[in-house]
Design an enzyme around this catalytic site. Structure first.
Site, short mmCIF file in Angstrom:
data_model
loop_
_atom_site.label_atom_id
_atom_site.label_comp_id
_atom_site.label_asym_id
_atom_site.label_seq_id
_atom_site.Cartn_x
_atom_site.Cartn_y
_atom_site.Cartn_z
N CYS A 2 58.58 40.75 48.14
CA CYS A 2 57.06 41.93 47.87
C CYS A 2 56.09 40.56 47.56
CB CYS A 2 57.01 42.43 47.92
SG CYS A 2 57.85 43.97 48.76
N ARG A 27 58.16 33.97 50.20
CA ARG A 27 59.02 34.56 49.52
C ARG A 27 59.65 35.71 49.98
NH1 ARG A 27 56.24 35.53 44.18
NH2 ARG A 27 56.99 37.77 44.07
N TRP A 76 58.80 43.23 51.35
CA TRP A 76 60.33 43.08 52.16
C TRP A 76 61.40 44.37 52.08
CZ3 TRP A 76 65.27 42.83 49.76
CH2 TRP A 76 66.20 42.09 50.15
N ASN A 100 55.17 46.31 44.23
CA ASN A 100 56.59 45.58 44.88
C ASN A 100 58.05 46.52 43.56
OD1 ASN A 100 57.36 41.73 42.96
ND2 ASN A 100 58.10 44.04 44.36
N GLY A 101 58.92 46.38 43.98
CA GLY A 101 60.35 46.05 43.55
C GLY A 101 60.47 47.71 43.45
N GLU A 487 78.73 25.75 47.64
CA GLU A 487 76.93 25.70 47.35
C GLU A 487 76.33 24.83 49.14
OE1 GLU A 487 74.07 26.32 46.58
OE2 GLU A 487 72.16 24.82 47.38
N LYS A 491 74.17 26.70 51.69
CA LYS A 491 72.41 26.26 52.29
C LYS A 491 73.29 26.66 53.75
CE LYS A 491 70.79 25.79 50.47
NZ LYS A 491 70.65 26.00 48.60
N GLU A 494 72.85 30.55 54.86
CA GLU A 494 71.32 31.13 54.84
C GLU A 494 70.62 30.50 55.90
OE1 GLU A 494 70.05 30.39 49.80
OE2 GLU A 494 70.48 29.35 50.66
N HIS A 510 97.24 29.02 50.61
CA HIS A 510 97.25 29.94 49.94
C HIS A 510 96.30 31.17 50.99
CE1 HIS A 510 99.46 29.02 46.55
NE2 HIS A 510 98.08 27.79 46.72
N LYS A 609 62.71 34.51 47.83
CA LYS A 609 62.84 33.12 47.97
C LYS A 609 62.99 34.08 45.69
CE LYS A 609 62.35 28.76 46.53
NZ LYS A 609 63.22 28.09 46.52
N1 HGA Z 1 60.55 49.63 47.49
C1 HGA Z 1 59.30 49.05 48.60
C2 HGA Z 1 59.12 47.66 48.16
C3 HGA Z 1 60.38 46.78 48.26
C4 HGA Z 1 59.83 45.40 47.50
O1 HGA Z 1 59.63 45.57 46.61
N2 HGA Z 1 60.38 44.31 47.83
O2 HGA Z 1 60.62 43.16 47.55
C5 HGA Z 1 59.74 49.33 49.73
O3 HGA Z 1 61.26 49.18 50.19
O4 HGA Z 1 58.60 48.84 50.48
#
Ligand code: HGA
Length: 614
Positions: A2, A27, A76, A100-101, A487, A491, A494, A510, A609
């Site tokens: 986020c 990000r 996110w 964020n979080g 790696e 890559k 991803e 194996h 990111k």
């Molecule tokens: N938990 C919140 C914010 C998610 C977040 O920080 N993502 O990096 C949500 O799900 O909206």
């Protein structure tokens, strides 16, 4: 992950917020939104998808967003699918919140709030924060005080930006486990998850510490820690150096692949004097020599690509210094009650320095208080949490890395780790000066060798055509090339979304050999080193089962292409440093395959990111 941007200013701030969000796109996110206070109302717009969709939506009625205070967000999703109703800001009454979080105890808080009559319009954990602040504001009609009262009720790690219609001069922000900076302007102030977002408007920043709550107005910034007003230093940064644009490259990832010779040269310069390449610079980690001389064990903690850099360092530490070295993914280490032995050097590797799992694993080792513990951050961001919380900072000097798939951060991590190995070896006299001198002069050749390996670009692009329609792929390496095989596979998955696995080639029989048939491409990292003959035998095992081999081999290996075996020659490089050079072909291969498959190379789906949630 986020991105948060907020502003309080004399001028209209909508474009500052939108430009800030664009600068945080690297990000990784799934939706975006903003709220501006105008004429006593919250004007909100939210869109799923790119920031451009939000820009377009705002452009329909731009006058609604002509305001002097506002907050914006790229989300996110952690709680609730990517959808407009889940995008931030979240609103309760006259309050808007970006977050964020994760709020871990949101479910119980939600129940209590529903019982009080609050209606939820999203599936997010964030919405409880908005309602809780609203609820407490009713008892204490002061936004800062209401936020202060809410924070102890929330479990988890987060950063917040909050505005209230009735306090249109105040932007409140909280940092507790997720990154947040304050941008200091003249008659205007800002917040963001990353200073990069604010470079068009300021180059002066304050870095909040864990637990800080701040109140920003146009002309003031007040920061509180544990209820007491504190001051935080203003850092002036060279905006030019931190600016990042794609230049003539089609993607940031390609640009960053091409920047590796310079990034590695810069990282080397911090430790090697170009006029005397036979010894380390006197000032390289000089003030930490006492700490480094006492360590008897190395513990490396990291995630993803950084973990692969740590794996290479394990080979180097044990081989060159004979100090025991363990490397573990931080998300496992932190939950298994590990033993941290006395006199350990704990090396935490993270490009951003904000990786939630790595930070937590570090804190767990510190809580154990083993005698003689020394912690070191190997990191690309000097102002990050990891750097602040460790004893020693070893920078990677890669410059800003925008592509989600790490490239130049990885190779500079490798180089910095080798410099650290040499420093520890020299400080503890575990390495004779001749060996040290040889490695230092070989290190000096790396930028040139990386530059030469970039010339393989066209050949690798041709090779990548064979991968376009593949479903699965194996990467093989032995010894120091095993982590590079891991790696390479990471890559490829991803950014091209092809399933890929990295294996130590000796492990083939194996299990994974069962996967090999004519449709399975197998990428082999084959420098002419001490494991080369063993590796050739492994390649034969694949060839005999009709697997198609794509080999990156030394020019001197004399390997020749044959039916179902393609060879690209990599410049000769000493065995110890070959992992740095062999990173380039696997990066280029993934890049070209992804471009051919039309994926979003710089912002691959579902990835972020800076992984600031666990
Ligand atoms: N938990 C919140 C914010 C998610 C977040 O920080 N993502 O990096 C949500 O799900 O909206």
């Amino acid at each position: 992950m986020c991105g948060i941007v907020g502003a309080v200013a004399e001028r209209n701030i909508a474009n500052i917020l939108l430009e800030g969000l664009k600068r945080l796109e690297y990000r990784g996110y799934d939706s975006a939104g903003l709220t501006v206070i105008r004429d006593g109302e919250l004007h909100r717009e939210r869109q799923v998808g790119k920031v451009q969709a939000l820009v377009d939506a705002v452009a329909i009625n731009p006058e609604f967003f002509d305001g002097h205070i506002g907050i914006a967000h790229t989300r996110w999703a952690t709680h609730g699918e990517p959808a407009q109703r889940n995008a931030h800001p979240h609103v309760s009454g006259k309050i808007a919140v970006v977050h964020n979080g994760i709020v871990e105890n949101y479910a119980e808080l939600k129940e209590e709030l529903i019982a009080k009559g609050y209606e939820f319009t999203s599936q997010t954990d964030t919405e409880v924060v908005a309602h809780l602040i609203n609820d407490l504001y009713k008892q204490t009609p002061d936004l800062l005080e209401a936020v202060r009262a809410v924070i102890p009720l929330l479990h988890g790690a987060f950063a917040l930006g909050i505005v209230h219609v009735d306090s249109p001069e105040e932007l409140i922000t909280v940092r507790l486990g997720s990154p947040l900076v304050i941008g200091v302007g003249i008659g205007e102030n800002f917040i963001a998850s990353d200073q990069l977002a604010l470079l068009p408007v300021t180059n002066r920043f304050m870095y909040l510490e864990e637990g800080d709550i701040a109140k920003l107005t146009r002309n003031s910034i007040q920061i509180f820690a544990d209820g007491v007003e504190v001051s935080r230093k203003i850092h002036e940064i060279d905006a030019q150096q931190h600016n990042a644009d794609k230049g003539e490259f089609k993607h940031y990832m390609l640009k960053e692949i091409y920047e590796q010779p310079d990034a590695v040269a810069r990282t080397l310069e911090m430790a090697i004097d170009s006029t005397n390449t036979s010894k380390l610079r006197d000032d390289f980690l000089q003030r930490h020599e006492d700490k480094l001389s006492g360590i008897r064990n190395i513990q490396i903690l990291a995630c993803g690509t950084s973990y692969h850099a740590g794996m290479v360092a394990k080979y180097w530490f044990e081989n060159l210094t004979r100090l025991p070295c363990s490397v573990e993914v931080a998300s496992e280490f932190r939950y298994r009650n590990p033993v941290v032995v006395d006199n350990s050097l704990v090396i935490c590797i993270s490009q951003s320095g904000e990786t939630a799992d790595t930070l937590s694993a570090l804190r767990d080792t510190q809580k154990q208080k083993p005698t003689g513990l020394v912690s070191l951050a190997l990191c690309n961001v000097a102002t990050s949490s990891l750097v602040r919380e460790t004893d020693i900072y070893l920078p990677t000097l890669a410059g800003p890395e925008i592509g989600v798939a790490s490239t130049k951060a990885f190779t500079t991590q490798l180089v910095a780790l080798m410099l650290l190995v040499l420093k520890v070896g020299a400080t503890q006299q575990r390495m004779d000066s001749e060996r040290l001198g040889t490695l230092l002069s070989e290190l000096q050749q790396l930028p040139g060798q990386l530059y030469a390996s970039l010339h393989l670009d066209a050949a690798i692009k041709t090779m990548s055509e064979s991968f376009e329609d593949k479903k699965s792929c194996l990467f093989l390496g032995r010894g120091l090339q095993f982590p590079i095989a891991l790696e390479g596979a990471l890559k490829l998955k991803e950014i091209s979304y092809i399933h890929a696995e990295g294996y130590a080639a000796g492990e083939l029989k194996h299990g994974p050999l069962a996967l090999v048939d004519k449709d399975m491409p197998i990428v082999v990292l084959a420098p002419k080193d001490s494991m080369f003959d063993k590796l050739k035998a492994n390649m034969q095992e694949v060839h005999a089962r009709h697997g198609e081999l794509f080999v990156f081999a030394s020019e001197s290996s004399k390997m020749v292409a044959e039916d179902r075996m393609h060879v690209v020659y990599v410049p000769d490089v000493c065995e110890t440093l070959a992992p740095v050079v062999y990173s380039i072909p696997v990066q280029l291969l993934s890049y070209h395959v992804a471009v051919m498959r039309g994926t979003d190379v710089d912002q691959p789906r579902n990835l972020a990111k800076s992984v600031t949630v666990e």
